[in-house]
Enzyme design. Structure first.
Site, PDB file in Angstrom:
ATOM      1  N   ASP A  58      14.132  77.455  64.742  1.00  0.00           N
ATOM      2  CA  ASP A  58      15.288  78.227  65.192  1.00  0.00           C
ATOM      3  C   ASP A  58      15.834  78.976  63.990  1.00  0.00           C
ATOM      4  O   ASP A  58      16.393  78.363  63.068  1.00  0.00           O
ATOM      5  CB  ASP A  58      16.345  77.279  65.765  1.00  0.00           C
ATOM      6  CG  ASP A  58      17.595  77.996  66.259  1.00  0.00           C
ATOM      7  OD1 ASP A  58      17.700  79.227  66.053  1.00  0.00           O
ATOM      8  OD2 ASP A  58      18.483  77.330  66.822  1.00  0.00           O
ATOM      9  N   TYR A 152      22.723  95.813  68.029  1.00  0.00           N
ATOM     10  CA  TYR A 152      21.292  95.757  67.717  1.00  0.00           C
ATOM     11  C   TYR A 152      20.946  96.792  66.653  1.00  0.00           C
ATOM     12  O   TYR A 152      20.238  96.495  65.688  1.00  0.00           O
ATOM     13  CB  TYR A 152      20.487  96.007  68.986  1.00  0.00           C
ATOM     14  CG  TYR A 152      18.989  96.000  68.785  1.00  0.00           C
ATOM     15  CD1 TYR A 152      18.278  94.805  68.747  1.00  0.00           C
ATOM     16  CD2 TYR A 152      18.280  97.194  68.635  1.00  0.00           C
ATOM     17  CE1 TYR A 152      16.902  94.801  68.563  1.00  0.00           C
ATOM     18  CE2 TYR A 152      16.909  97.199  68.451  1.00  0.00           C
ATOM     19  CZ  TYR A 152      16.225  95.999  68.415  1.00  0.00           C
ATOM     20  OH  TYR A 152      14.865  96.004  68.227  1.00  0.00           O
ATOM     21  N   LYS A 156      19.480  96.141  62.757  1.00  0.00           N
ATOM     22  CA  LYS A 156      18.212  96.645  62.225  1.00  0.00           C
ATOM     23  C   LYS A 156      18.441  97.522  60.992  1.00  0.00           C
ATOM     24  O   LYS A 156      17.594  97.557  60.089  1.00  0.00           O
ATOM     25  CB  LYS A 156      17.449  97.401  63.307  1.00  0.00           C
ATOM     26  CG  LYS A 156      16.971  96.506  64.447  1.00  0.00           C
ATOM     27  CD  LYS A 156      16.100  95.355  63.940  1.00  0.00           C
ATOM     28  CE  LYS A 156      15.542  94.520  65.064  1.00  0.00           C
ATOM     29  NZ  LYS A 156      14.675  93.413  64.590  1.00  0.00           N
TER      30      LYS A 156
END
Length: 228
Positions: A58, A152, A156
């Site tokens: 994880d 998101y 990135k």
């Protein structure tokens, strides 16, 4: 005799991660398939056969990452593929920041955490390859202007920055660190995309097989440096 190298692939139970593990295995690598669901990782590894093994990892848990490192020992290459897309279709002015925080925890800090645990071994060995999965939506040249998933996209962009930091820290060590933008890929995250996981995996495999004089600290798009 040349030693068979070992690669760790996170998020390897499906999608791009699974395709990357398959491609590396076919190319003769030993492959460690890592996923939060250890059973799914082991089943995916069993499907590949000898030379592949699956482990629970994880990326959001320091304890889980450390336990995985104790189980696997050092690896030669890392494909940091594990990621989430939780805020599709949201607005940066209204997206819940708890959602952004959860995205950063996986996409940025998860990759960073795994690098901190595994990359020092590579530097000590004098050889290593790291591929951090990025996205065109995190580039200043295009994606950030119209990205439909702000958390998101920012995650990135941060992965791209981490790539540069790690590459500079490791320059001259024999370890190459690059971000890889495979483009929109047909996975559970983006079911309507045109590109297949196998096509995206080829980009990650290329980054993990770079020669000693290959690039480091760049964003690779289909095997070639691309603008940040």
């Amino acid at each position: 005799m040349t030693r068979t190298r070992t690669a760790l692939v996170t998020g390897a139970n499906r999608g791009i991660g699974a395709a990357t593990a398959r491609a590396l295995h076919r190319a003769g690598w030993h492959v460690v398939l890592a996923a939060r669901d250890g059973r799914a990782a082991r089943e995916a590894a069993e499907a590949l056969g000898p030379g592949a093994r699956g482990i629970a990892l994880d990326v959001t848990s320091a304890h889980s990452v450390a336990a995985a490192r104790e189980h696997t020992g050092p690896v030669d290459a890392l494909a940091a593929n594990a990621g989430v897309l939780l805020d599709a279709g949201t607005d940066p002015l209204t997206v819940p920041l708890d959602t952004v925080r959860a995205t950063l925890e996986v996409n940025l800090l998860g990759a960073w955490r795994v690098c901190q645990c595994y990359v020092p071994d590579m530097a000590r060995a004098g050889w290593g390859r790291v591929a951090l999965l990025s996205s065109g939506t995190g580039t200043f040249g295009g994606g950030l202007r119209s990205g439909p998933a702000p958390g998101y996209s920012v995650s990135k962009t941060a992965v791209n920055a981490l790539t540069v930091l790690l590459a500079e820290r490791l320059r001259g060590s024999g370890v190459l660190v690059n971000a890889v933008n495979p483009g929109p890929t047909r996975t559970r995250m983006m079911p309507g995309a045109d590109r297949t996981p196998e096509e995206a995996a080829a980009d990650l495999v290329h980054a993990l097989g770079l020669p000693a004089d290959g690039p480091t600290g760049v964003l690779l798009r289909h095997g070639r440096p691309a603008p940040w």
